[in-house]
Design a protein around this motif. Structure first.
Motif, PDB file in Angstrom:
ATOM      1  N   TYR A  83      -0.967  -3.789   3.006  1.00 16.70           N
ATOM      2  CA  TYR A  83      -0.867  -5.118   2.397  1.00 16.70           C
ATOM      3  C   TYR A  83      -0.107  -5.115   1.085  1.00 16.70           C
ATOM      4  N   GLY A  84       0.242  -3.942   0.648  1.00 15.89           N
ATOM      5  CA  GLY A  84       1.006  -3.858  -0.596  1.00 15.89           C
ATOM      6  C   GLY A  84       2.499  -4.064  -0.357  1.00 15.89           C
ATOM      7  N   GLY A  85       2.835  -4.265   0.910  1.00 16.37           N
ATOM      8  CA  GLY A  85       4.225  -4.520   1.240  1.00 16.37           C
ATOM      9  C   GLY A  85       5.131  -3.312   1.132  1.00 16.37           C
ATOM     10  N   GLU A  86       4.524  -2.121   1.065  1.00 18.12           N
ATOM     11  CA  GLU A  86       5.348  -0.911   0.940  1.00 18.12           C
ATOM     12  C   GLU A  86       5.984  -0.510   2.263  1.00 18.12           C
ATOM     13  N   VAL A  87       5.307  -0.921   3.354  1.00 19.60           N
ATOM     14  CA  VAL A  87       5.804  -0.515   4.670  1.00 19.60           C
ATOM     15  C   VAL A  87       6.480  -1.696   5.364  1.00 19.60           C
ATOM     16  N   SER A  88       7.695  -1.475   5.790  1.00 21.09           N
ATOM     17  CA  SER A  88       8.377  -2.572   6.483  1.00 21.09           C
ATOM     18  C   SER A  88       8.735  -2.173   7.904  1.00 21.09           C
ATOM     19  N   ASN A  89       8.715  -0.878   8.134  1.00 17.62           N
ATOM     20  CA  ASN A  89       9.046  -0.360   9.458  1.00 17.62           C
ATOM     21  C   ASN A  89       7.981  -0.789  10.465  1.00 17.62           C
ATOM     22  N   LYS A  91       7.335   0.111  13.558  1.00 15.67           N
ATOM     23  CA  LYS A  91       6.667   1.218  14.263  1.00 15.67           C
ATOM     24  C   LYS A  91       5.554   1.815  13.384  1.00 15.67           C
ATOM     25  N   GLU A  92       5.911   1.938  12.130  1.00 15.47           N
ATOM     26  CA  GLU A  92       4.940   2.505  11.176  1.00 15.47           C
ATOM     27  C   GLU A  92       3.750   1.562  10.992  1.00 15.47           C
ATOM     28  N   LEU A  93       4.066   0.265  10.962  1.00 12.15           N
ATOM     29  CA  LEU A  93       2.998  -0.741  10.813  1.00 12.15           C
ATOM     30  C   LEU A  93       2.014  -0.674  11.977  1.00 12.15           C
ATOM     31  N   LEU A  94       2.599  -0.554  13.157  1.00  8.53           N
ATOM     32  CA  LEU A  94       1.766  -0.495  14.362  1.00  8.53           C
ATOM     33  C   LEU A  94       0.873   0.740  14.354  1.00  8.53           C
ATOM     34  N   GLN A  95       1.477   1.824  13.924  1.00  8.78           N
ATOM     35  CA  GLN A  95       0.721   3.092  13.849  1.00  8.78           C
ATOM     36  C   GLN A  95      -0.457   2.957  12.872  1.00  8.78           C
TER      37      GLN A  95
END
Ligand code: ZN
Length: 242
Positions: A83-89, A91-95
């Motif tokens: 939720y910090g918005g650090e991840v945009s990928n 695939k990574e989000l899903l993981q």
């Protein structure tokens, strides 16, 4: 009192001394005492085991709680990155979402385990409390019994001393030779050396005495023995109507 009567008195006294000795022995090896001691020991062993069990179960609980804390930390970390918005990928989000699901599932079942572990410990603690109460009652019971035995032993000891004194007094009044004969007979006859004669019958062996022997019994202070069993004969007061 004639010498034979003194011997009879001595015999009664010695028989009572023997009885007191037996009572004393019985008192010291009291089954009630042994049972109470056993009961108390069983409680002690139970309490010790229960306390060890509680320690073990609490350790287990602590491990579960630590694991739960670790899961919480992991979840917090993932959540803050998510939720910090650090991840945009994508695939990574899903993981990450998948990981959250797995961890949450683990947390849920772990919390159930923690709860049942706490209940288990509570159950153990209840049993421990109950046994401690029982132990306390048993201890008080045992103390009471020990005090009673001590009291009774004291009384027996004093009775014993009195009888011993009485026996010594009697012995001092009986001619030594006669006393020696009595002691010799006692070895085979026990505390049944002097026998009453009643209606011409030796009460030691229940056999009729010869009339000449019965006749001689009227001579004061003469020591006569039963022709059948060898006991020293005493014409009992009621036996005078031979
Ligand atoms: Zn006899």
């Amino acid at each position: 009192m004639s010498n034979i009567e003194l011997l009879k008195e001595l015999q009664e006294t010695e028989r009572n001394i023997q009885k007191i000795k037996q009572l004393y022995t019985d008192l010291q090896s009291s089954k009630e005492l042994a049972d109470k001691k056993d009961g108390l020991n069983r409680s002690k062993v139970f309490i010790e085991k229960k306390e060890e069990e509680i320690v073990t179960e609490k350790k287990k609980l602590r491990r579960m709680e630590l694991k739960n804390e670790t899961i919480d930390e992991e979840l917090n970390e993932i959540n803050s990155s998510l939720y910090g918005g650090e991840v945009s990928n994508t695939k990574e989000l899903l993981q990450m979402e998948k990981k959250i699901k797995v961890l949450s599932g683990e947390k849920e079942s772990l919390e159930e385990l923690i709860l049942s572990q706490m209940e288990k410990i509570e159950e153990h603690e209840k049993e421990l409390e109950k046994e401690k109460l029982k132990e306390k009652e048993q201890k008080a019971d045992l103390e009471k019994l020990v005090a009673r035995i001590r009291e009774e032993s004291k009384k027996l000891k004093s009775d014993y001393d009195n009888l011993k004194e009485e026996a010594e007094k009697l012995k001092s009044q009986i001619p030594l030779e006669q006393l020696e004969r009595y002691k010799r007979l006692k070895k085979s006859l026990g505390f049944n050396v002097v026998a009453d004669v009643n209606n011409g019958i030796c009460l030691g062996c229940q056999v009729s005495l010869s009339s000449s022997l019965v006749g001689r019994l009227y001579t004061p202070d003469i020591e006569l023995n039963c022709e059948n069993c060898g006991r020293i004969l005493l014409l009992s007061k009621t036996g005078k109507k031979v």
